[in-house]
Design an enzyme around this catalytic site. Sequence first.
Site, PDB file in Angstrom:
ATOM      1  N   LYS A 107      -8.343 -10.060   2.391  1.00  0.00           N
ATOM      2  CA  LYS A 107      -8.643 -11.382   1.844  1.00  0.00           C
ATOM      3  C   LYS A 107      -9.890 -11.997   2.482  1.00  0.00           C
ATOM      4  O   LYS A 107     -10.451 -12.948   1.962  1.00  0.00           O
ATOM      5  CB  LYS A 107      -7.447 -12.310   2.003  1.00  0.00           C
ATOM      6  CG  LYS A 107      -6.290 -11.920   1.102  1.00  0.00           C
ATOM      7  CD  LYS A 107      -5.189 -12.954   1.088  1.00  0.00           C
ATOM      8  CE  LYS A 107      -4.162 -12.650   0.024  1.00  0.00           C
ATOM      9  NZ  LYS A 107      -3.321 -11.484   0.370  1.00  0.00           N
TER      10      LYS A 107
HETATM   11  C1  LIG Z   1      -2.632 -10.666  -0.603  1.00  0.00           C
HETATM   12  C2  LIG Z   1      -2.304  -9.266  -0.200  1.00  0.00           C
HETATM   13  C3  LIG Z   1      -1.986  -8.254  -1.155  1.00  0.00           C
HETATM   14  C4  LIG Z   1      -1.855  -8.551  -2.632  1.00  0.00           C
HETATM   15  O1  LIG Z   1      -3.084  -8.814  -3.256  1.00  0.00           O
HETATM   16  P1  LIG Z   1      -3.088  -9.526  -4.697  1.00  0.00           P
HETATM   17  O2  LIG Z   1      -4.523  -9.711  -5.010  1.00  0.00           O
HETATM   18  O3  LIG Z   1      -2.352 -10.802  -4.521  1.00  0.00           O
HETATM   19  O4  LIG Z   1      -2.393  -8.601  -5.642  1.00  0.00           O
HETATM   20  C5  LIG Z   1      -1.767  -6.967  -0.702  1.00  0.00           C
HETATM   21  N1  LIG Z   1      -1.808  -6.658   0.608  1.00  0.00           N
HETATM   22  C6  LIG Z   1      -2.101  -7.592   1.549  1.00  0.00           C
HETATM   23  C7  LIG Z   1      -2.100  -7.186   2.972  1.00  0.00           C
HETATM   24  C8  LIG Z   1      -2.363  -8.919   1.186  1.00  0.00           C
HETATM   25  O5  LIG Z   1      -2.641  -9.825   2.132  1.00  0.00           O
END
Ligand SMILES: *Cc1c(COP(=O)(O)O)cnc(C)c1O
Length: 437
Positions: A107
């Site tokens: 993220k």
């Molecule tokens: C947020 C997150 C996801 C999921 O991603 P999306 O875009 O919401 O599908 C997967 N793995 C981790 C570690 C995350 O922080």
Amino acid sequence: MKYYNLKDKQETVDFKTASIKSQGRQKGLFFPESIPKFEEEFIRNLHLYSDEEIAFRCMTDFIGDEIPLDVLKQIAAETVSFDIPLKKISDQISVLELFHGPTLAFKDVGARFMSRCLSYFLKDQHKKVTVLVATSGDTGGAVAHGFYNVPGINVVILYPKNKVSPVQEKQLTALGGNISALEVNGNFDDCQNLVKQSFSDEDINSEVFLTSANSINIARWLPQQIYYLLALKQWKLQENSDPVICVPSGNFGNICAGLLAYFRGLPAEHFIAACNENDVVPDYLKSNQYHPKKAVATLSNAMDVGDPSNFTRILELFAHQFETLNNMISGYSIDDESTLQTIKTVYEKYGYILDPHSAVAFASLDEYLHENPGKKGFILGTAHPVKFPEAVEKATHINIEVPEALEDLMKKEKKTVEINADFEELKRFLLNKNHEQ
Ligand SMILES: *Cc1c(COP(=O)(O)O)cnc(C)c1O
């Protein structure tokens, strides 16, 4: 580029408005009016471009002249200023490690891009802007780091007391400066409700310039396409065939960005939506029926989503053609027991340590490749295993080495304000905070 509201197509806005407002009327998500194609030469010669250049080229069409090119270049460079290596785990499966950023989760990329865009758009704003965000763990850290020390912006993060991991908590609470962490006596839903109430409260909005940093914001969603280009750049140096791309999915922003890149001309053999027990989308792919469910808690907690927000963007991309969509995407649902088993097996066989989210992806891709022999692919490694030490130690019986940056962080002091899940308490905090400036 203009963006239209998926719930009310009459509402169209520019990139700036979409990234400041986050959502349109009726809480509708914004979607680009056209899908700009990559130049063939660019895709063919990806290996000749630097990561910064790839990030910049990926984003320009979506922003047009709303940010000057030299500023956008700088933003793109800062967005990918850490390693994003594609590593081989087995002969068939590679992993794109997206967890070398400041909070060790993928993220970081979206949060860095968004924070810098907002900072540019709001630079002539005299009022300070408050970014309000509720987090169940990973989002808050990435947003906090993305906005840390960005001039003109305050960040207020709400998180459920005692419900985030120790590493996650430090990432939210130890920065200080323009970042405030509110520890809420309640659960994640309470935090989210408090945030929603703030956005519709007249007193707050007349005094405080509030904006949100959640994952449906286009400035966080669109830059995720960059991962797929950076993966392909490295993939083409190792393999001859197009990759099967497997994405651990929760709110489906990440995979949706990959699919957008595919529609723009990124070569891919197939996509896999890898889910934990929260299996609304795999169910949809089997039945052509979409039934939101209540989220259940799993080891891969960032994917505990029962009604993924970005699903509607995926439908729009495929023009609501179920057959086409179903030919391009497969869904898998992996339970906690298989997740742990996968972490164990992959460690024993290949010496590679997966975090629970990446393990869900590995198990899904492995299953797909057994059903479809002769193909190869990669998973997106979305979190560093050290963020989920309990699961990883349970599966492998080893202690994971803590990266240096994290050791320093863990020594820092936690600074929070505790509040009850009571809107009046939050309101008082936001108004006081605003008066301090
Ligand atoms: C947020 C997150 C996801 C999921 O991603 P999306 O875009 O919401 O599908 C997967 N793995 C981790 C570690 C995350 O922080």
